[in-house]
Design an enzyme around this catalytic site. Structure first.
Site, PDB file in Angstrom:
ATOM      1  N   ASN A   1      28.941  35.972  42.491  1.00  0.00           N
ATOM      2  CA  ASN A   1      29.957  36.221  43.518  1.00  0.00           C
ATOM      3  C   ASN A   1      29.391  37.206  44.532  1.00  0.00           C
ATOM      4  O   ASN A   1      29.287  38.400  44.254  1.00  0.00           O
ATOM      5  CB  ASN A   1      31.227  36.790  42.852  1.00  0.00           C
ATOM      6  CG  ASN A   1      32.286  37.177  43.865  1.00  0.00           C
ATOM      7  OD1 ASN A   1      32.210  36.797  45.029  1.00  0.00           O
ATOM      8  ND2 ASN A   1      33.277  37.934  43.420  1.00  0.00           N
ATOM      9  N   TRP A   2      29.033  36.669  45.695  1.00  0.00           N
ATOM     10  CA  TRP A   2      28.386  37.520  46.705  1.00  0.00           C
ATOM     11  C   TRP A   2      29.387  38.330  47.529  1.00  0.00           C
ATOM     12  O   TRP A   2      28.985  39.114  48.397  1.00  0.00           O
ATOM     13  CB  TRP A   2      27.513  36.662  47.637  1.00  0.00           C
ATOM     14  CG  TRP A   2      26.311  36.078  46.936  1.00  0.00           C
ATOM     15  CD1 TRP A   2      25.883  36.387  45.668  1.00  0.00           C
ATOM     16  CD2 TRP A   2      25.391  35.099  47.436  1.00  0.00           C
ATOM     17  NE1 TRP A   2      24.748  35.650  45.353  1.00  0.00           N
ATOM     18  CE2 TRP A   2      24.428  34.854  46.426  1.00  0.00           C
ATOM     19  CE3 TRP A   2      25.289  34.401  48.641  1.00  0.00           C
ATOM     20  CZ2 TRP A   2      23.380  33.945  46.589  1.00  0.00           C
ATOM     21  CZ3 TRP A   2      24.248  33.494  48.812  1.00  0.00           C
ATOM     22  CH2 TRP A   2      23.305  33.283  47.792  1.00  0.00           C
ATOM     23  N   LYS A   3      30.662  38.094  47.303  1.00  0.00           N
ATOM     24  CA  LYS A   3      31.716  38.822  48.019  1.00  0.00           C
ATOM     25  C   LYS A   3      31.438  38.809  49.535  1.00  0.00           C
ATOM     26  O   LYS A   3      30.927  37.827  50.048  1.00  0.00           O
ATOM     27  CB  LYS A   3      31.848  40.248  47.476  1.00  0.00           C
ATOM     28  CG  LYS A   3      31.959  40.267  45.954  1.00  0.00           C
ATOM     29  CD  LYS A   3      32.401  41.594  45.419  1.00  0.00           C
ATOM     30  CE  LYS A   3      32.272  41.579  43.898  1.00  0.00           C
ATOM     31  NZ  LYS A   3      32.974  42.660  43.250  1.00  0.00           N
TER      32      LYS A   3
ATOM     33  N   HIS B   1      40.857  36.423  41.854  1.00  0.00           N
ATOM     34  CA  HIS B   1      39.952  37.574  41.678  1.00  0.00           C
ATOM     35  C   HIS B   1      40.767  38.866  41.844  1.00  0.00           C
ATOM     36  O   HIS B   1      41.642  38.952  42.717  1.00  0.00           O
ATOM     37  CB  HIS B   1      38.819  37.515  42.705  1.00  0.00           C
ATOM     38  CG  HIS B   1      37.714  38.475  42.384  1.00  0.00           C
ATOM     39  ND1 HIS B   1      37.822  39.822  42.663  1.00  0.00           N
ATOM     40  CD2 HIS B   1      36.510  38.302  41.794  1.00  0.00           C
ATOM     41  CE1 HIS B   1      36.715  40.436  42.255  1.00  0.00           C
ATOM     42  NE2 HIS B   1      35.906  39.531  41.724  1.00  0.00           N
TER      43      HIS B   1
ATOM     44  N   GLU C   1      40.147  41.614  43.182  1.00  0.00           N
ATOM     45  CA  GLU C   1      40.121  42.224  44.520  1.00  0.00           C
ATOM     46  C   GLU C   1      41.179  41.573  45.409  1.00  0.00           C
ATOM     47  O   GLU C   1      41.814  42.246  46.225  1.00  0.00           O
ATOM     48  CB  GLU C   1      38.715  42.108  45.127  1.00  0.00           C
ATOM     49  CG  GLU C   1      37.770  43.104  44.484  1.00  0.00           C
ATOM     50  CD  GLU C   1      36.297  42.733  44.582  1.00  0.00           C
ATOM     51  OE1 GLU C   1      35.927  41.835  45.358  1.00  0.00           O
ATOM     52  OE2 GLU C   1      35.511  43.358  43.841  1.00  0.00           O
TER      53      GLU C   1
ATOM     54  N   GLU D   1      37.776  39.397  33.579  1.00  0.00           N
ATOM     55  CA  GLU D   1      37.167  40.472  34.352  1.00  0.00           C
ATOM     56  C   GLU D   1      38.046  41.714  34.267  1.00  0.00           C
ATOM     57  O   GLU D   1      38.983  41.871  35.072  1.00  0.00           O
ATOM     58  CB  GLU D   1      37.042  40.046  35.818  1.00  0.00           C
ATOM     59  CG  GLU D   1      36.173  38.819  36.018  1.00  0.00           C
ATOM     60  CD  GLU D   1      35.527  38.833  37.389  1.00  0.00           C
ATOM     61  OE1 GLU D   1      34.300  38.924  37.436  1.00  0.00           O
ATOM     62  OE2 GLU D   1      36.241  38.792  38.405  1.00  0.00           O
TER      63      GLU D   1
ATOM     64  N   GLY E   1      32.470  46.361  39.575  1.00  0.00           N
ATOM     65  CA  GLY E   1      31.833  47.213  40.576  1.00  0.00           C
ATOM     66  C   GLY E   1      31.776  48.684  40.211  1.00  0.00           C
ATOM     67  O   GLY E   1      31.482  49.526  41.051  1.00  0.00           O
TER      68      GLY E   1
ATOM     69  N   SER F   1      30.450  44.297  36.073  1.00  0.00           N
ATOM     70  CA  SER F   1      29.187  45.040  36.014  1.00  0.00           C
ATOM     71  C   SER F   1      28.186  44.445  35.030  1.00  0.00           C
ATOM     72  O   SER F   1      27.474  45.168  34.343  1.00  0.00           O
ATOM     73  CB  SER F   1      29.454  46.515  35.683  1.00  0.00           C
ATOM     74  OG  SER F   1      30.259  47.110  36.682  1.00  0.00           O
TER      75      SER F   1
ATOM     76  N   GLY G   1      28.838  40.013  40.055  1.00  0.00           N
ATOM     77  CA  GLY G   1      29.018  40.457  41.432  1.00  0.00           C
ATOM     78  C   GLY G   1      27.763  41.151  41.934  1.00  0.00           C
ATOM     79  O   GLY G   1      26.803  40.514  42.369  1.00  0.00           O
ATOM     80  N   GLY G   2      27.745  42.469  41.846  1.00  0.00           N
ATOM     81  CA  GLY G   2      26.650  43.277  42.395  1.00  0.00           C
ATOM     82  C   GLY G   2      25.259  42.773  42.039  1.00  0.00           C
ATOM     83  O   GLY G   2      24.387  42.653  42.918  1.00  0.00           O
TER      84      GLY G   2
HETATM   85  C1  PEP Z   1      33.043  40.312  40.390  1.00  0.00           C
HETATM   86  O1  PEP Z   1      33.247  40.622  41.551  1.00  0.00           O
HETATM   87  O2  PEP Z   1      33.554  39.269  39.948  1.00  0.00           O
HETATM   88  C2  PEP Z   1      32.234  41.190  39.547  1.00  0.00           C
HETATM   89  C3  PEP Z   1      32.173  40.966  38.279  1.00  0.00           C
HETATM   90  O3  PEP Z   1      31.573  42.212  40.195  1.00  0.00           O
HETATM   91  P1  PEP Z   1      30.504  43.244  39.533  1.00  0.00           P
HETATM   92  O4  PEP Z   1      29.536  42.409  38.711  1.00  0.00           O
HETATM   93  O5  PEP Z   1      29.856  43.897  40.679  1.00  0.00           O
HETATM   94  O6  PEP Z   1      31.277  44.168  38.658  1.00  0.00           O
END
Ligand code: PEP
Length: 257
Positions: free
Chosen positions: A9-11, A95, A97, A167, A173, A212, A233-234
């Site tokens: 997930n590049w957001k 999600h 966010e 999640e 994040g 994460s 994500g990151g």
């Molecule tokens: C996400 O945005 O779905 C996610 C898991 O982000 P991160 O890996 O950065 O926690």
């Protein structure tokens, strides 16, 4: 055997030049990880670019969001048919966010899930509890409400073409990761919830862990019996890190097969 999936997930990250480099590096790096499914979720404006770069590869593309209506006067929104039209196979729904920053409630998430399924997109339904909810012992109640709303509004059969991502909001994040045991307990609970409605779908549905996830602790998470991959994500913004997670998943899948 459920096939492990690693989703990136590049957001809201990257300009065309970076997207080009990242996609190319991932595309070249994953060719030996044939045992797993890899899906990239760039921003809407980069979907076509990424899709074109991935032609004739096994890597798939998904969108980070959709609007429930198929078309109409919804300025700034993007519909399911538009996503299918440009070659998307997956879409993130619910999600945290979006649930938190854009006040997406249970009904809207269900409507998005329904809209995705209606056009043949595979929704990745994200569920998870906040830190405060976990501390109050409400994790299972929150997850149950999130999943049951989908089953009640869209029908359990919709889960046949869906993926669930657990999640924990406190892990997204933040650098904090659920322990493999914490995650496994929630994944098993989710599978049990689905099994109460349909045993075959419960056995087949993939439940990803997100929060994460990094290469150095991905292996024990991916080794858990109810964890079928990761939503990253990151770490998905760095090709080497993302490919290292894919390598762990490939290794785990080889052990299952
Ligand atoms: C996400 O945005 O779905 C996610 C898991 O982000 P991160 O890996 O950065 O926690």
């Amino acid at each position: 055997v459920r096939h492990l999936m690693i989703a990136g997930n590049w957001k809201m990250h990257g300009l065309q030049r970076q997207v080009q480099a990242l996609t190319t590096a991932i595309k070249e790096g994953v060719t030996s990880y044939t045992e797993i499914e890899v899906v990239l979720f760039p921003a809407f404006v980069h979907l076509n670019q990424v899709q074109a770069l991935l032609t004739q590869t096994a890597v798939k593309v998904g969108a980070q969001n959709l609007y429930p209506a198929p078309q109409g006067a919804f300025t700034g929104e993007v519909s399911g048919p538009m996503l299918v039209d440009i070659g998307c196979q997956y879409v993130l729904v619910g999600h945290s966010e979006r649930r938190m920053l854009f006040q997406e409630d249970l009904a809207l998430v269900a409507a998005k899930c329904q809209a995705a399924v209606a056009v043949g997109l595979q929704p990745i339904l994200c569920v998870g509890e906040t830190k405060a909810q976990r501390e109050r012992g409400e994790t299972e109640a929150i997850i149950a409400e999130q999943i049951r709303t989908i089953i009640e509004c869209v029908g359990v059969a919709a889960l046949q073409q869906a993926v669930i991502a657990y999640e924990p909001v406190w892990a997204i994040g933040t650098g904090l990761t659920a322990t493999p045991e914490q995650a496994q307990a929630v994944h098993a609970f989710i599978r049990h919830l689905v099994a109460q409605n349909n045993l075959d779908i419960a056995k087949a549905i993939r439940i990803l862990y997100g929060g994460s996830m990094k290469a150095d602790h991905a292996a024990p998470l991916l080794a858990m019996p109810d964890i079928d991959g990761g939503l990253v994500g990151g770490a998905s913004l760095d090709a080497d890190h993302f490919l290292a997670i894919c390598a762990r998943a490939h290794q785990q899948q080889s052990e299952y097969s």
